[in-house]
Structures are given as C-alpha cells and as structure tokens.
Write a protein that holds these residues in place. Structure first.
Motif: not given
Length: 264
Positions: A14-23
């Motif tokens: 969940d943490n990773a998806l929230k981070i990478i979706e904003g790249f």
C-alpha cells in the motif's frame, strides 16, 4: 507461521503504490541508492519478487552464477525498457497475486514445507512473507526515499514491518554469512536493536562449523547496539556499521563479527 509478515507486506505494498503512482519521468529515471539500479529498476524488482513467489511456472532469466543477486539483476535487465505504466501495472498485478500466495503459505498444508533459495539458504515457505517484508522495507527506506534515496516524499509503515524484516535477517544470518562469521566468532557476541523495535540476540558458534543466532535477554559482555532501521542498512552493506553501532566489551572481537555480516 508469519502472519505478521503477511500483514507487513500488505502494508508496504500500500505504501509503495501510493509513492510510485505519483512519479514523474524524472523520478523513474533517477538513480536509486541500490547500486546500479534506477528507481524504475527497483520497482520492477519488487514486482518480480512477487512474480517469483506467485507463479510456479515463471521462466527465470539465465543465471549461471547460482546467486540470488545476479538473478535479480538479470530480471531487472529483462524489464529495463518497459514504460512507467507497464512497471506500475506489473507491480500492482504481481503484488496482488503475491500477497494472496503469501497468505496461502501460512496454512497448515505448507507448515512443514521448505524452499531452497539459491545461495541464501533454505527456509520455511511461510517465512517468504518475512522475506518480502524485509525486501520491501529495505528498498523503500534505504534505497528509494530520502535521505538515502532520490525520492523526497513518501510514508512507510516501519512499525508494521520492522519485526518481520528482522526475523528474516536473523534467520538468514547463519546461512548467508556462515563462512565469513564462523572463523571470527571466537566467543558469543550480543546484538541489541533499539528504536522501531527493541530486541536482543546472541551470535555464537554451533556444532559442525555452523553459526547459531538466539533471541535472548541474557547478553554476553561483548555487545553491538544499533538502531533497528540502521541495522537494515549496514547489515546489508549499504552503509558502514561503524557510524551506526555502539560497541561495549572487546571492540576487536565485535568488529570482526560485524565486518562479516552481509544479509540479502
């Protein structure tokens, strides 16, 4: 069982998806703190680990070395030209499948089963959840996010993941580092973790050239004390332990042991 490892892995996904979706494009192209890997490569690797767990028919890259790190490098190279959308879709799909597999591996049908993981050793299938928690936590905290990594913004649930990650490291130490550790373990060495978790261990020689790591409150005279998150970094040789560890007792004896630690 490692139901905590499953919960930790789920939180980190969940943490990773929230981070990478904003790249943006510059974020994907930036060099991560994992040597030789861009941010793009780091995320494809995390997806590949889930792919490896979830798909028994996955065709692995050629890996004549027999080393897990070289397998990971080869898998990253195979996906190096993917678009950012492909990487995100791959990570989302494989993490969903991988988490379902990790959950299933906690069941009684797999309780006694083990898996050989190349040069890393042999582990219970249930412990793969701890391996994922470790892998994700290290890559997110040590390689991706500031201050070590290139991405300034992002939240990681360290509290949920630190104990399963440490469990993997402690299980791996006697197998991954035996050849280097056994000759320098002239006596028991204590390891005290502080901060995100408070745990203590003793490293010592076992029978037949083995190394034994025991969780215990009864520590010997020679002890290395370190922050648990810093342990993730220096025990994987990303940073030097000397800037993160307080040594009590025989510094030469403790130093020789810490120099031999390299967890994957």
């Amino acid at each position: 069982m490692s139901t905590a490892g499953v919960a930790a892995s789920r939180a980190l996904v969940d943490n990773a998806l929230k981070i990478i979706e904003g790249f943006g494009p510059d974020d994907w192209a930036a060099d991560s703190a994992c040597h030789g890997w861009r941010v793009h490569d780091l995320v494809t690797h995390m997806g590949f680990f889930f792919n490896f767990i979830a798909d028994p028919n996955l065709v692995l890259p050629d890996n004549p070395s027999g080393q897990s790190e070289r397998l990971n490098d080869a898998a990253v190279r195979e996906r190096a030209d993917w678009t950012a959308d492909q990487v995100v879709d791959y990570y989302r799909t494989q993490s969903e499948a991988g988490l379902a597999t990790l959950e299933a591996l906690q069941g009684p049908d797999f309780a006694a089963a083990t898996v050989d993981m190349l040069d890393l050793g042999t582990y219970r299938l249930a412990a793969l959840a701890d391996a994922v928690a470790f892998d994700h936590l290290v890559h997110l905290v040590c390689d991706l996010l500031a201050p070590r990594g290139p991405i300034a913004d992002g939240a990681v649930d360290v509290a949920a993941a630190i104990d399963p990650a440490v469990d993997w490291m402690i299980a791996g130490l006697p197998q991954m580092c035996r050849a280097a550790l056994h000759p320098v373990l002239t006596g028991p060495i204590g390891l005290r973790l502080t901060g995100a978790t408070e745990r203590t261990f003793v490293l010592d020689r076992g029978a037949d050239d083995t190394v034994v790591v025991t969780e215990t409150r009864d520590l010997p005279t020679d002890v290395a004390t370190t922050d648990a998150v810093d342990f993730l970094s220096w025990a994987t040789t990303r940073t030097a332990w000397r800037s993160a560890v307080t040594v009590t007792g025989d510094r030469a004896a403790v130093s020789a042991v810490l120099d031999a630690v390299d967890v994957v």
